[in-house]
Design an enzyme around this catalytic site. Structure first.
Site, PDB file in Angstrom:
ATOM      1  N   LYS A  53       0.800  -1.110  -0.178  1.00 60.32           N
ATOM      2  CA  LYS A  53       0.121   0.141   0.014  1.00 60.32           C
ATOM      3  C   LYS A  53       0.804   1.256  -0.031  1.00 60.32           C
ATOM      4  O   LYS A  53       0.601   2.174  -0.701  1.00 60.32           O
ATOM      5  CB  LYS A  53      -0.810  -0.040   1.340  1.00 60.32           C
ATOM      6  CG  LYS A  53      -2.094  -0.935   1.023  1.00 60.32           C
ATOM      7  CD  LYS A  53      -2.720  -1.089   2.575  1.00 60.32           C
ATOM      8  CE  LYS A  53      -3.875  -2.524   2.249  1.00 60.32           C
ATOM      9  NZ  LYS A  53      -4.524  -2.895   3.409  1.00 60.32           N
ATOM     10  N   GLN A  97      -4.294  -1.105   9.594  1.00 56.56           N
ATOM     11  CA  GLN A  97      -4.684  -2.583   9.068  1.00 56.56           C
ATOM     12  C   GLN A  97      -4.939  -3.470  10.064  1.00 56.56           C
ATOM     13  O   GLN A  97      -4.585  -3.507  11.003  1.00 56.56           O
ATOM     14  CB  GLN A  97      -2.948  -2.902   8.781  1.00 56.56           C
ATOM     15  CG  GLN A  97      -3.119  -4.504   8.113  1.00 56.56           C
ATOM     16  CD  GLN A  97      -3.498  -4.170   6.691  1.00 56.56           C
ATOM     17  OE1 GLN A  97      -3.412  -3.294   6.066  1.00 56.56           O
ATOM     18  NE2 GLN A  97      -4.001  -5.254   6.208  1.00 56.56           N
ATOM     19  N   ASP A 120     -11.259   3.213   4.218  1.00 57.26           N
ATOM     20  CA  ASP A 120     -11.471   1.838   4.263  1.00 57.26           C
ATOM     21  C   ASP A 120     -13.138   1.601   3.999  1.00 57.26           C
ATOM     22  O   ASP A 120     -13.567   0.446   3.678  1.00 57.26           O
ATOM     23  CB  ASP A 120     -11.017   1.117   5.694  1.00 57.26           C
ATOM     24  CG  ASP A 120      -9.691   0.041   5.158  1.00 57.26           C
ATOM     25  OD1 ASP A 120      -9.659  -0.149   4.353  1.00 57.26           O
ATOM     26  OD2 ASP A 120      -8.995   0.186   6.313  1.00 57.26           O
TER      27      ASP A 120
END
Ligand code: GUN
Length: 286
Positions: A53, A97, A120
């Site tokens: 990422k 994460q 997200d």
């Protein structure tokens, strides 16, 4: 029939090329898109995902900030870090994460992310907006799947779509996105009585169960579109999906490989959500 493999790498590359102008325009106006990625602990798979990422962000000309905290970090310290990122003008997107270590209340952390930086799409405000069909941030993996279907010319309207897996990250938002596109959606999970009964009816099958090669060719309908969201490490050390590629390829019309299928699209949608967040921010302050 031998299915055509959908090349996620090629599509991701094409979409990322299209981002360059948007990133340059934002940077020129003093709003270079910035993504913060928070990693707690040393889970090897999470380390790889986070590295990918951060690298993708930098390759796209965006600012990336990687925050690594020890596995035994105090929940209050992680919360304080999230709040500091909420207030940081350079940061437009925040990604924590998952999974987090068991002593941390994942929900409390996700709830603390500012909804307008929640790239997200996991904050309840954004989940609610998605449920109502007025999404702001759509979770990256299901959004990537939708883009792949669009690119492949697959229109879900009126089709039987079957999802295997009911996670908040993939299965549930995937169901919502397919309902919005007028598919008839079935969600299967670990307690489904006869999985193959459902999967064999699927015109579009999306598998996100985290079980290596659990879907075999005898479980799918001839001509189906099979999307494999799984990333597992097989006993031979190689990556494999939740779909047994070889046996399903002989039955399906379209299929995504692992690696090189959904994975690169997830990261691409993360970049897109971050750019969109920066554009919205630039629109508010200029
Ligand atoms: N872990 C596995 N997939 C994801 C994702 O899409 N976002 C975050 N934050 N963590 C994950």
């Amino acid at each position: 029939m031998t299915a055509t493999a959908i090349d996620g790498n090629a599509l991701a590359r094409k979409l990322r090329e299209g981002f360059a102008g948007r990133v340059a325009a934002l940077a020129a106006a003093g709003h270079r898109p910035g993504l913060a990625v928070v990693l707690v602990g040393e889970d090897p798979a999470s380390q790889v995902y986070v590295r990918n990422k951060v690298n993708a962000c930098e390759a796209a000309g965006m600012l990336s900030e990687r925050i690594t905290l020890p596995a035994d970090v105090a929940p209050a310290e992680l919360l304080a870090k999230v709040r500091a990122l909420n207030a940081d003008e350079r940061i437009h997107g925040i990604l924590v994460q998952l999974p987090l270590p068991p002593h941390i209340d994942e929900t409390a952390i996700l709830d603390a992310i500012a909804p307008d930086k929640d790239v997200d799409g996991f904050h309840p405000e954004n989940v609610g907006a998605l449920v109502q069909g007025r999404a702001r941030f759509i979770p990256c993996t299901p959004l990537g799947v939708i883009r792949m279907l669009e690119e492949a010319g697959v229109n879900p309207a009126g089709q039987e779509a079957v999802i295997v897996g009911r996670s908040n990250i993939v299965g549930k938002p995937m169901a919502l996105l397919l309902i919005e596109r007028n598919a008839t959606v079935t969600v299967c999970h670990s307690r489904t009585r006869d999985l193959a009964l459902h999967t064999r009816r699927a015109d579009i099958l999306v598998v996100a169960a985290g079980r290596p090669r659990m879907i075999t060719g005898d479980m799918i309908k001839p001509g189906a579109v099979v999307i494999d969201v799984g990333i597992n490490r097989g006993p031979d050390g190689k990556l494999c999906g939740d779909v047994d590629f070889e046996s399903c390829r002989a039955v399906a019309a379209l299929i995504t490989p692992v690696p090189g299928g959904v994975g690169p699209m997830t990261i691409t949608m993360l970049l897109e959500n971050t750019i969109a967040a920066a554009e919205r921010r630039a629109g508010r302050v200029s």
